[in-house]
Design a protein around this motif. Sequence first.
Motif, PDB file in Angstrom:
ATOM      1  N   PRO A 166      -3.063  -4.652  17.722  1.00 52.62           N
ATOM      2  CA  PRO A 166      -4.114  -3.695  18.096  1.00 52.62           C
ATOM      3  C   PRO A 166      -3.755  -2.259  17.736  1.00 52.62           C
ATOM      4  O   PRO A 166      -2.578  -1.885  17.699  1.00 52.62           O
ATOM      5  N   LEU A 167      -4.782  -1.460  17.500  1.00 58.68           N
ATOM      6  CA  LEU A 167      -4.606  -0.061  17.102  1.00 58.68           C
ATOM      7  C   LEU A 167      -3.832   0.740  18.145  1.00 58.68           C
ATOM      8  O   LEU A 167      -3.001   1.574  17.791  1.00 58.68           O
ATOM      9  N   ASP A 168      -4.102   0.496  19.429  1.00 62.03           N
ATOM     10  CA  ASP A 168      -3.426   1.301  20.450  1.00 62.03           C
ATOM     11  C   ASP A 168      -1.923   1.050  20.484  1.00 62.03           C
ATOM     12  O   ASP A 168      -1.137   1.959  20.751  1.00 62.03           O
ATOM     13  N   TRP A 169      -1.481  -0.173  20.162  1.00 59.77           N
ATOM     14  CA  TRP A 169      -0.047  -0.449  20.051  1.00 59.77           C
ATOM     15  C   TRP A 169       0.554   0.357  18.901  1.00 59.77           C
ATOM     16  O   TRP A 169       1.603   0.981  19.051  1.00 59.77           O
ATOM     17  N   ILE A 170      -0.116   0.304  17.760  1.00 65.72           N
ATOM     18  CA  ILE A 170       0.394   0.993  16.572  1.00 65.72           C
ATOM     19  C   ILE A 170       0.503   2.492  16.831  1.00 65.72           C
ATOM     20  O   ILE A 170       1.540   3.107  16.563  1.00 65.72           O
ATOM     21  N   ASN A 171      -0.563   3.068  17.361  1.00 62.61           N
ATOM     22  CA  ASN A 171      -0.567   4.524  17.579  1.00 62.61           C
ATOM     23  C   ASN A 171       0.398   4.958  18.676  1.00 62.61           C
ATOM     24  O   ASN A 171       1.003   6.032  18.587  1.00 62.61           O
ATOM     25  N   SER A 172       0.561   4.139  19.692  1.00 61.18           N
ATOM     26  CA  SER A 172       1.536   4.474  20.740  1.00 61.18           C
ATOM     27  C   SER A 172       2.943   4.511  20.147  1.00 61.18           C
ATOM     28  O   SER A 172       3.730   5.421  20.448  1.00 61.18           O
ATOM     29  N   MET A 196       5.408   7.844  19.688  1.00 62.28           N
ATOM     30  CA  MET A 196       6.771   7.858  20.223  1.00 62.28           C
ATOM     31  C   MET A 196       7.795   8.144  19.133  1.00 62.28           C
ATOM     32  O   MET A 196       8.846   8.727  19.397  1.00 62.28           O
ATOM     33  N   ASP A 197       7.457   7.757  17.905  1.00 62.22           N
ATOM     34  CA  ASP A 197       8.373   7.964  16.786  1.00 62.22           C
ATOM     35  C   ASP A 197       8.147   9.309  16.096  1.00 62.22           C
ATOM     36  O   ASP A 197       8.757   9.588  15.069  1.00 62.22           O
ATOM     37  N   GLY A 198       7.225  10.114  16.633  1.00 62.64           N
ATOM     38  CA  GLY A 198       6.964  11.433  16.078  1.00 62.64           C
ATOM     39  C   GLY A 198       6.196  11.422  14.776  1.00 62.64           C
ATOM     40  O   GLY A 198       6.372  12.310  13.933  1.00 62.64           O
ATOM     41  N   ARG A 199       5.317  10.439  14.619  1.00 66.52           N
ATOM     42  CA  ARG A 199       4.563  10.308  13.371  1.00 66.52           C
ATOM     43  C   ARG A 199       3.064  10.426  13.613  1.00 66.52           C
ATOM     44  O   ARG A 199       2.600  10.296  14.746  1.00 66.52           O
ATOM     45  N   ASN A 200       2.322  10.646  12.532  1.00 64.54           N
ATOM     46  CA  ASN A 200       0.869  10.759  12.626  1.00 64.54           C
ATOM     47  C   ASN A 200       0.247   9.412  12.968  1.00 64.54           C
ATOM     48  O   ASN A 200       0.667   8.374  12.451  1.00 64.54           O
ATOM     49  N   THR A 201      -0.757   9.442  13.823  1.00 63.95           N
ATOM     50  CA  THR A 201      -1.449   8.214  14.186  1.00 63.95           C
ATOM     51  C   THR A 201      -2.481   7.858  13.116  1.00 63.95           C
ATOM     52  O   THR A 201      -2.761   8.639  12.207  1.00 63.95           O
ATOM     53  N   ILE A 202      -3.044   6.665  13.241  1.00 57.84           N
ATOM     54  CA  ILE A 202      -4.051   6.207  12.281  1.00 57.84           C
ATOM     55  C   ILE A 202      -5.373   5.983  13.004  1.00 57.84           C
ATOM     56  O   ILE A 202      -5.425   5.915  14.233  1.00 57.84           O
ATOM     57  N   PRO A 237       0.854  -1.197   0.000  1.00 55.44           N
ATOM     58  CA  PRO A 237       0.000   0.000   0.000  1.00 55.44           C
ATOM     59  C   PRO A 237       0.886   1.241   0.000  1.00 55.44           C
ATOM     60  O   PRO A 237       2.021   1.208   0.489  1.00 55.44           O
ATOM     61  N   LYS A 238       0.383   2.324  -0.539  1.00 60.42           N
ATOM     62  CA  LYS A 238       1.174   3.557  -0.605  1.00 60.42           C
ATOM     63  C   LYS A 238       0.997   4.379   0.674  1.00 60.42           C
ATOM     64  O   LYS A 238      -0.072   4.376   1.286  1.00 60.42           O
ATOM     65  N   ASP A 239       2.053   5.052   1.067  1.00 63.30           N
ATOM     66  CA  ASP A 239       2.017   5.987   2.207  1.00 63.30           C
ATOM     67  C   ASP A 239       1.535   5.330   3.496  1.00 63.30           C
ATOM     68  O   ASP A 239       0.662   5.842   4.193  1.00 63.30           O
ATOM     69  N   ASN A 240       2.100   4.171   3.809  1.00 72.06           N
ATOM     70  CA  ASN A 240       1.743   3.486   5.042  1.00 72.06           C
ATOM     71  C   ASN A 240       3.041   3.121   5.761  1.00 72.06           C
ATOM     72  O   ASN A 240       3.635   2.072   5.511  1.00 72.06           O
ATOM     73  N   PHE A 241       3.477   4.004   6.659  1.00 76.27           N
ATOM     74  CA  PHE A 241       4.785   3.834   7.291  1.00 76.27           C
ATOM     75  C   PHE A 241       4.911   2.532   8.078  1.00 76.27           C
ATOM     76  O   PHE A 241       5.926   1.825   7.971  1.00 76.27           O
ATOM     77  N   ILE A 242       3.905   2.194   8.878  1.00 76.01           N
ATOM     78  CA  ILE A 242       4.021   1.015   9.727  1.00 76.01           C
ATOM     79  C   ILE A 242       4.158  -0.256   8.891  1.00 76.01           C
ATOM     80  O   ILE A 242       4.927  -1.168   9.228  1.00 76.01           O
TER      81      ILE A 242
END
Length: 229
Positions: A171-177, A181-187, A102-107
């Motif tokens: 889980p979403l909360d792991w990804i967003n946390s 911490m990495d200074g990136r936008n959450t999903i 997928p495009k533009d999906n850092f994780i």
Amino acid sequence: MELMFNIADLASDEEKFSDSKKDVLKFLKIIGVDTRFISYTTQKIYINNLRFSKFSRTREATFNKQYPEIEVVRNSLFQKICSKSSKHLALEIRPNSKILMPKDNFIIEVLMEPYTRKYGVELVYEGDHDLAVNPLILDDEVNNIFSGIFAGDGINFRDTTNEIYPLINVPLDWINSFLEMDGRNTIKNENTDELAISFSRFLDDVAPQYKENVVSASEFIAKKLETEK
């Protein structure tokens, strides 16, 4: 002794290593890091598995001497995400396959990058491919299952024929946390069914581990139905 020998050998040949991805990974390999368990980006090296990568503090100091502008990220939450993801991907990825990203999906990018070395896969963004990454996360898969049941349609089974799901157990909360911490936008959740989301929140309070069980049950039923055809 081997590491000391490598460091001494590199000290006289530092100019041979450029900032290219190839040379950075080559340098890591020479100092004893297993690059199958790290994710490369131009600005940061993310450790996926500290023990398997063998990325000790001594090796980090050696790496930073050669590449001071590249940060080594020792994020324990990211390592947990990688562990969850790898258990699923190990069953889904075929060696040397071409995988549509997928495009533009850092994780997804940072999770999939090591598999170019682990399994020799090629990551592509258009054109022919053998498998396609579906960025579906655990929360949305559970809500999709609940949505189908509440609508009277039964379980909405995933298409696993030519798709792989790196985040299906994350889980979403792991990804967003981690992203925070990495200074990136959450999903955000893709599934917006309010009834399903409300029911999920209720279960979060009474049975925090239920989500993976729901997904596992869905996968079991899907396989059972497939064998009975």
